[in-house]
Write an enzyme that holds these catalytic residues in place. Structure first.
Site, PDB file in Angstrom:
ATOM      1  N   HIS A   1      -0.670  -8.028   4.772  1.00  0.00           N
ATOM      2  CA  HIS A   1       0.749  -8.045   5.106  1.00  0.00           C
ATOM      3  C   HIS A   1       1.181  -9.400   5.693  1.00  0.00           C
ATOM      4  CE1 HIS A   1       4.631  -6.380   6.120  1.00  0.00           C
ATOM      5  NE2 HIS A   1       4.270  -5.190   5.663  1.00  0.00           N
TER       6      HIS A   1
ATOM      7  N   GLU B   1       3.128  -8.184  -1.199  1.00  0.00           N
ATOM      8  CA  GLU B   1       1.991  -7.313  -0.908  1.00  0.00           C
ATOM      9  C   GLU B   1       1.455  -6.697  -2.193  1.00  0.00           C
ATOM     10  OE1 GLU B   1       3.660  -4.575   2.204  1.00  0.00           O
ATOM     11  OE2 GLU B   1       5.202  -6.115   2.142  1.00  0.00           O
TER      12      GLU B   1
ATOM     13  N   HIS C   1       2.406   2.587   6.429  1.00  0.00           N
ATOM     14  CA  HIS C   1       1.299   1.663   6.684  1.00  0.00           C
ATOM     15  C   HIS C   1       0.133   2.274   7.472  1.00  0.00           C
ATOM     16  CE1 HIS C   1       3.510  -1.410   4.753  1.00  0.00           C
ATOM     17  NE2 HIS C   1       4.207  -1.875   5.761  1.00  0.00           N
TER      18      HIS C   1
HETATM   19  C1  GAL Z   1       6.909  -3.675   4.391  1.00  0.00           C
HETATM   20  C2  GAL Z   1       7.822  -2.538   4.011  1.00  0.00           C
HETATM   21  C3  GAL Z   1       9.099  -2.702   4.786  1.00  0.00           C
HETATM   22  C4  GAL Z   1       8.833  -2.756   6.276  1.00  0.00           C
HETATM   23  C5  GAL Z   1       7.777  -3.811   6.567  1.00  0.00           C
HETATM   24  C6  GAL Z   1       7.330  -3.820   8.013  1.00  0.00           C
HETATM   25  O1  GAL Z   1       5.693  -3.561   3.711  1.00  0.00           O
HETATM   26  O2  GAL Z   1       8.045  -2.534   2.628  1.00  0.00           O
HETATM   27  O3  GAL Z   1       9.994  -1.636   4.495  1.00  0.00           O
HETATM   28  O4  GAL Z   1       8.403  -1.502   6.729  1.00  0.00           O
HETATM   29  O5  GAL Z   1       6.647  -3.610   5.778  1.00  0.00           O
HETATM   30  O6  GAL Z   1       8.377  -4.093   8.878  1.00  0.00           O
END
Ligand code: GAL
Length: 399
Positions: free
Chosen positions: A207, A343, A131
């Site tokens: 998110h 997402e 991210h």
């Molecule tokens: C999502 C990801 C997960 C986790 C989450 C944040 O987008 O696919 O594995 O990292 O974000 O906790």
């Protein structure tokens, strides 16, 4: 005389109000506090005439609240978040509602090669980059905001200039995200634009963690999900795509019909994802259309439902597996799998997979992406007979 004057004043006020509605009012803002380093954060409010209220703050261009009516008209905030900036800055914040990037999801070992040069990014998730990085990923910086109001919709555009080398990514990137709400529908549109002066990977998403019964409700497992995907990108044990694209047919990832999440999620308990945490390959956009129907989510308890349209080729379904009982807005507890994320995105780690649609943005090009979240209500089956004038959904119903 005074009666005449006040009548006159009242009609002027009514006219002014009508013309404000016709011209469109800009969203209002209010202070939301300060970041640790003292930067002021503002929060903007968008409203429809049908009950939707969305709040978005300048830190991380983050959706902090999303109030939606249920089948009886009762409004609840349906996304996870915090009451203050400190909550968003805390370790308990797992990217709640933020704009995620420069590259959302994972980049294997934080490495990629572009135009013959190798780049190294922060490793912040097991062996991988997640991210957009650590200190200056797009969710952690404060964006500038500009509001607008038209006859049919109003919105706010957040802009951020990420300097060359920030979080290890090449190029000066100018990125904007526009949240908008039409006046007469409970839709939230999120659209992104970006330009660069050097080739660089870009993959942006929002998110938000949804629970259509209201944030803080115990679980999301009774929601029914439909994903408009025939295939998905399998993960390795560190949640990096293997590069294969496989059919969902006969797997626990087949959401081509509405299916309760509870039905099969346990089958992933012992897998590296510890729940749903997969990228689905969406069906192609219909000819001449900018977006494709990506997914729909239904909660029979509240009668709230959401449909997602997107211009993106993929969608990550994450079933809130890492939620750990942190206490968020209004003192509500966010338990394991009490919310889920959908997402819209290019596939994870695309920069290291030539067979995936490219995420490379070059100078002179403009990155664009749009997703629309459409909210409405339905009459759950067991109540369908009782309600007049409301359509019961039977097509594609839960398995
Ligand atoms: C999502 C990801 C997960 C986790 C989450 C944040 O987008 O696919 O594995 O990292 O974000 O906790």
């Amino acid at each position: 005389m005074s009666l005449k004057v006040s009548k006159y004043a009242a009609s002027i006020a009514a006219l002014l109000m009508l013309s404000a509605i016709a011209n469109g009012q800009k969203p209002e803002s209010e202070p939301f506090g300060k970041t640790k380093d003292g930067t002021a954060v503002e929060v903007y409010t968008l409203k429809s005439s049908k009950g939707l209220v969305a709040k978005i703050m300048t830190r991380g261009a983050t959706l902090t609240e999303l109030h939606l009516p249920d089948k009886d008209g009762t409004i609840a905030d349906c996304i996870l978040g915090w009451d203050d900036v400190a909550g968003y800055e805390s370790e308990d914040n797992q990217y709640f509602g933020c704009t995620t990037g420069r590259v959302c999801n994972r980049i294997a070992k934080g490495k990629f090669t572009l135009d013959g040069k190798e780049y190294t990014l922060a490793i912040n998730n097991d062996l991988n980059h997640l991210h957009g990085g650590v200190e200056k990923s797009l969710d952690k910086v404060v964006w500038t905001a500009k509001t607008w109001g038209g006859e049919k919709a109003s919105g706010v555009t957040f802009t951020y200039k990420s300097p060359d080398g920030e979080e290890g990514y090449p190029g000066n990137l100018t990125v904007s995200v526009t949240y908008s709400v039409p006046r007469d529908k409970n839709n939230l549109s999120i659209s992104y634009k970006a330009t660069t002066d050097q080739a660089t990977p870009v993959n942006l998403t929002n998110h938000a963690y949804f629970n259509l019964s209201g944030a803080g409700s115990k679980t999301v497992l009774n929601h029914a999900l439909l994903v408009n995907a025939e295939s998905y990108t399998p993960n390795d044990e560190t949640l990096i795509p293997t590069g294969k694209i496989e059919s969902v047919e006969g797997t626990d990832l087949d959401f081509r019909k509405f299916t309760r999440i509870a039905k099969r999620v346990k089958n992933f308990d012992e897998k590296p994802e510890i729940g749903y945490d997969h990228n689905f390959v969406l069906k192609p956009k219909p000819e001449g259309k900018k977006m494709v129907f990506a997914a729909a989510l239904r909660d029979a308890k509240s009668g709230r439902q959401m449909r997602i349209m997107t211009s993106e080729p993929g969608i990550q379904f994450y079933s809130g597996n890492f939620l750990k009982g942190q206490v968020g807005k209004d003192g509500k507890t966010y338990a394991h799998r009490s919310a889920l994320c959908l997402e819209t995105q290019h596939f994870p780690d695309s920069i290291n997979h030539e067979n995936f649609p490219t995420t490379v943005l070059k100078p002179g090009e403009e990155f664009t992406s749009q997703s629309v979240y459409q909210f409405s209500t339905f009459v759950p089956r067991k109540n369908a007979g009782k309600a007049k004038g409301k359509k019961s959904e039977s097509k594609n119903d839960e398995k």
